[in-house]
Design a protein around this motif. Structure first.
Motif, PDB file in Angstrom:
ATOM      1  N   GLN A  90       0.769  -1.115  -0.167  1.00 15.74           N
ATOM      2  CA  GLN A  90      -0.002   0.046  -0.288  1.00 15.74           C
ATOM      3  C   GLN A  90       0.891   1.646   0.110  1.00 15.74           C
ATOM      4  OE1 GLN A  90      -0.834   2.707   2.419  1.00 15.74           O
ATOM      5  NE2 GLN A  90       1.012   2.056   3.950  1.00 15.74           N
ATOM      6  N   TYR A  91       0.922   2.474  -0.536  1.00 19.52           N
ATOM      7  CA  TYR A  91       1.075   3.586  -0.187  1.00 19.52           C
ATOM      8  C   TYR A  91       0.209   4.901  -0.383  1.00 19.52           C
ATOM      9  CZ  TYR A  91       0.229   3.275  -5.825  1.00 19.52           C
ATOM     10  OH  TYR A  91      -0.429   3.745  -6.667  1.00 19.52           O
ATOM     11  N   ASN A  92      -0.708   4.106   0.604  1.00 16.10           N
ATOM     12  CA  ASN A  92      -2.083   5.650   1.086  1.00 16.10           C
ATOM     13  C   ASN A  92      -0.874   6.115   2.078  1.00 16.10           C
ATOM     14  OD1 ASN A  92      -4.897   6.222   0.309  1.00 16.10           O
ATOM     15  ND2 ASN A  92      -4.549   6.113   2.545  1.00 16.10           N
ATOM     16  N   ASN A  93      -0.272   6.168   3.003  1.00 17.59           N
ATOM     17  CA  ASN A  93       0.717   6.273   3.133  1.00 17.59           C
ATOM     18  C   ASN A  93       2.233   5.757   3.612  1.00 17.59           C
ATOM     19  OD1 ASN A  93       1.969   7.863   5.889  1.00 17.59           O
ATOM     20  ND2 ASN A  93       0.107   7.112   6.887  1.00 17.59           N
ATOM     21  N   TRP A  94       2.993   5.995   3.997  1.00 23.73           N
ATOM     22  CA  TRP A  94       4.249   5.030   3.645  1.00 23.73           C
ATOM     23  C   TRP A  94       3.828   3.449   3.627  1.00 23.73           C
ATOM     24  CZ3 TRP A  94       7.866   8.192   3.390  1.00 23.73           C
ATOM     25  CH2 TRP A  94       8.513   9.928   3.442  1.00 23.73           C
TER      26      TRP A  94
ATOM     27  N   TYR B  94      19.565  -4.428   1.706  1.00 21.08           N
ATOM     28  CA  TYR B  94      19.316  -3.816   1.121  1.00 21.08           C
ATOM     29  C   TYR B  94      19.139  -2.692   0.129  1.00 21.08           C
ATOM     30  CZ  TYR B  94      19.645  -2.788   6.480  1.00 21.08           C
ATOM     31  OH  TYR B  94      19.217  -2.916   7.836  1.00 21.08           O
ATOM     32  N   TYR B  95      17.633  -2.387  -0.816  1.00 22.21           N
ATOM     33  CA  TYR B  95      17.598  -1.643  -1.607  1.00 22.21           C
ATOM     34  C   TYR B  95      17.123  -0.628  -1.990  1.00 22.21           C
ATOM     35  CZ  TYR B  95      16.208  -6.531  -3.422  1.00 22.21           C
ATOM     36  OH  TYR B  95      16.205  -8.169  -3.003  1.00 22.21           O
ATOM     37  N   CYS B  96      18.384   0.444  -2.835  1.00 23.04           N
ATOM     38  CA  CYS B  96      17.473   1.954  -3.487  1.00 23.04           C
ATOM     39  C   CYS B  96      16.915   1.567  -3.893  1.00 23.04           C
ATOM     40  CB  CYS B  96      19.041   2.242  -3.217  1.00 23.04           C
ATOM     41  SG  CYS B  96      18.551   3.798  -4.304  1.00 23.04           S
ATOM     42  N   VAL B  97      15.237   2.411  -3.838  1.00 21.75           N
ATOM     43  CA  VAL B  97      14.450   1.628  -4.964  1.00 21.75           C
ATOM     44  C   VAL B  97      13.895   3.644  -4.798  1.00 21.75           C
ATOM     45  CG1 VAL B  97      11.848   1.257  -5.133  1.00 21.75           C
ATOM     46  CG2 VAL B  97      13.491   0.059  -3.293  1.00 21.75           C
ATOM     47  N   LYS B  98      13.383   3.630  -6.844  1.00 21.15           N
ATOM     48  CA  LYS B  98      13.245   5.160  -7.226  1.00 21.15           C
ATOM     49  C   LYS B  98      11.566   4.731  -7.317  1.00 21.15           C
ATOM     50  CE  LYS B  98      12.695   7.248 -11.366  1.00 21.15           C
ATOM     51  NZ  LYS B  98      10.943   7.052 -11.784  1.00 21.15           N
ATOM     52  N   THR B  99      11.086   6.565  -6.895  1.00 24.44           N
ATOM     53  CA  THR B  99       9.170   6.001  -6.897  1.00 24.44           C
ATOM     54  C   THR B  99       8.825   6.593  -7.806  1.00 24.44           C
ATOM     55  OG1 THR B  99       9.417   8.757  -6.980  1.00 24.44           O
ATOM     56  CG2 THR B  99       8.964   6.854  -4.848  1.00 24.44           C
ATOM     57  N   LEU B 100       7.808   5.910  -8.326  1.00 26.00           N
ATOM     58  CA  LEU B 100       6.866   6.419  -9.781  1.00 26.00           C
ATOM     59  C   LEU B 100       6.653   7.440 -10.748  1.00 26.00           C
ATOM     60  CD1 LEU B 100       6.274   4.534 -12.686  1.00 26.00           C
ATOM     61  CD2 LEU B 100       3.744   4.829 -11.176  1.00 26.00           C
ATOM     62  N   THR B 101       5.827   8.119  -9.846  1.00 20.17           N
ATOM     63  CA  THR B 101       5.534   9.436  -9.929  1.00 20.17           C
ATOM     64  C   THR B 101       5.562  10.599  -8.588  1.00 20.17           C
ATOM     65  OG1 THR B 101       4.188   9.138  -8.434  1.00 20.17           O
ATOM     66  CG2 THR B 101       3.464   8.391 -10.148  1.00 20.17           C
ATOM     67  N   THR B 102       6.235  11.639 -10.120  1.00 20.98           N
ATOM     68  CA  THR B 102       7.058  13.268  -9.352  1.00 20.98           C
ATOM     69  C   THR B 102       6.284  14.466  -8.352  1.00 20.98           C
ATOM     70  OG1 THR B 102       6.807  14.515 -10.990  1.00 20.98           O
ATOM     71  CG2 THR B 102       8.264  12.750 -11.335  1.00 20.98           C
ATOM     72  N   VAL B 103       4.834  14.205  -9.045  1.00 20.55           N
ATOM     73  CA  VAL B 103       4.353  15.680  -7.997  1.00 20.55           C
ATOM     74  C   VAL B 103       3.778  14.893  -7.039  1.00 20.55           C
ATOM     75  CG1 VAL B 103       4.292  16.361 -10.418  1.00 20.55           C
ATOM     76  CG2 VAL B 103       2.411  14.729  -9.825  1.00 20.55           C
ATOM     77  N   PRO B 105       3.760  13.304  -2.595  1.00 17.78           N
ATOM     78  CA  PRO B 105       4.824  12.822  -2.054  1.00 17.78           C
ATOM     79  C   PRO B 105       5.400  11.539  -1.240  1.00 17.78           C
ATOM     80  CG  PRO B 105       2.694  14.064  -0.611  1.00 17.78           C
ATOM     81  CD  PRO B 105       2.548  13.625  -2.616  1.00 17.78           C
ATOM     82  N   PRO B 106       6.789  11.507  -0.963  1.00 15.10           N
ATOM     83  CA  PRO B 106       7.511  10.138  -0.708  1.00 15.10           C
ATOM     84  C   PRO B 106       6.403   8.856  -0.955  1.00 15.10           C
ATOM     85  CG  PRO B 106       7.865  11.165   0.382  1.00 15.10           C
ATOM     86  CD  PRO B 106       7.386  12.525  -0.163  1.00 15.10           C
ATOM     87  N   GLN B 107       5.802   9.074   0.113  1.00 16.46           N
ATOM     88  CA  GLN B 107       4.710   7.816   0.387  1.00 16.46           C
ATOM     89  C   GLN B 107       3.441   7.667  -0.450  1.00 16.46           C
ATOM     90  OE1 GLN B 107       5.515  11.553   1.775  1.00 16.46           O
ATOM     91  NE2 GLN B 107       3.868  11.747   3.017  1.00 16.46           N
ATOM     92  N   ARG B 108       3.200   8.398  -1.054  1.00 19.38           N
ATOM     93  CA  ARG B 108       2.283   8.240  -1.778  1.00 19.38           C
ATOM     94  C   ARG B 108       2.623   8.014  -3.680  1.00 19.38           C
ATOM     95  NH1 ARG B 108      -2.611  10.731   0.287  1.00 19.38           N
ATOM     96  NH2 ARG B 108      -3.558   9.888  -1.267  1.00 19.38           N
TER      97      ARG B 108
END
Lengths: 106, 124
Positions: A90-94, B94-103, B105-108
């Motif tokens: 889930q990524y609704n939060n961290w 330990y993995y370094c991971v990129k988020t898919l979207t830019t716009v 917050p990182p948790q979303r």
């Protein structure tokens, strides 16, 4: 704190058959749900995000559905390369990951 | 082509420190939030920490809060994880991971590219 659960822990399927994997969140995560595939010795790969959107390059036999607290990943016709562990997140939060479902050859 | 290359993993004794690095290439690093995710041997995935593109938003898993510090250097296209007071239960890839979207917050954002990981073993 959101807790993610997945069922079953192991799914034994024959090649060509359909596989249905379940993921449940302890509270609503809307459609902020992703599925990842991990093969032995490899990093996870993003399959599905937004509960139902296939990531770039993912074959159409993979589909996702659900919203809120109940989600499903379906592999319509299992290929040999699909035997792996699948995680929901889930990524609704961290981020929180489920414990994974291993799809094994029957 | 997106590449994430982790380094810095090692065998260390409990209580010691270690700094992991992740060199990113193939995308505009300072547009994306980044995360560290770990996997203990034979176990599932555990999110460790995340950081927004400008380091303005940072968070940690409860299991590492107060011991680990995430940071980034956008000028060097690099992500870091400073790990202090290491415990045997921190043993993991330990993995370094990129988020898919830019716009968002990182948790979303979902996580779209993963490095191959760097192994941290904490043992006496």
């Amino acid at each position: 704190e959101i807790v993610m659960t997945q069922s079953p822990a192991t799914l034994s399927v024959s090649p060509g058959e359909r596989a249905t994997l379940s993921c449940r969140a302890s509270q609503s995560v809307s459609s902020n749900l992703a599925w990842y595939q991990q093969k032995p010795g490899q990093a996870p790969r993003l399959l599905i995000y937004g509960a139902s959107t296939r990531a770039t390059g993912i074959p159409a036999r993979f589909s996702g559905s659900g919203s809120g607290t109940e989600f499903t990943l379906t592999i319509s016709s299992l290929q040999s390369e699909d035997f792996a562990v699948y995680y929901c997140q889930q990524y609704n939060n961290w981020p929180k990951f489920g414990p994974g479902t291993k799809v094994a050859i029957k | 082509e997106v590449q994430l290359v982790e380094s810095g993993g090692a065998l260390v004794q409990p209580g010691r420190s270690l700094r992991l690095s992740c060199a990113a290439s193939g995308f505009t690093f300072d547009d994306y939030a980044m995360h560290w995710v770990r996997q203990a041997p034979g176990k599932g995935l555990e999110w460790v920490s995340g950081i927004s593109w400008n380091s303005g938003i940072i968070d940690y898993a409860d299991s590492v809060r107060g011991r680990f510090t995430i940071s980034r250097d956008n000028g060097k296209n690099s992500l870091y994880l400073q790990m202090n007071s290491l415990r045997t239960e921190d043993t993991a890839l330990y993995y370094c991971v990129k988020t898919l979207t830019t716009v968002v917050p990182p948790q979303r954002s979902p996580l779209d590219y993963w490095g191959q990981g760097t192994l941290v073993t904490v043992s006496s």
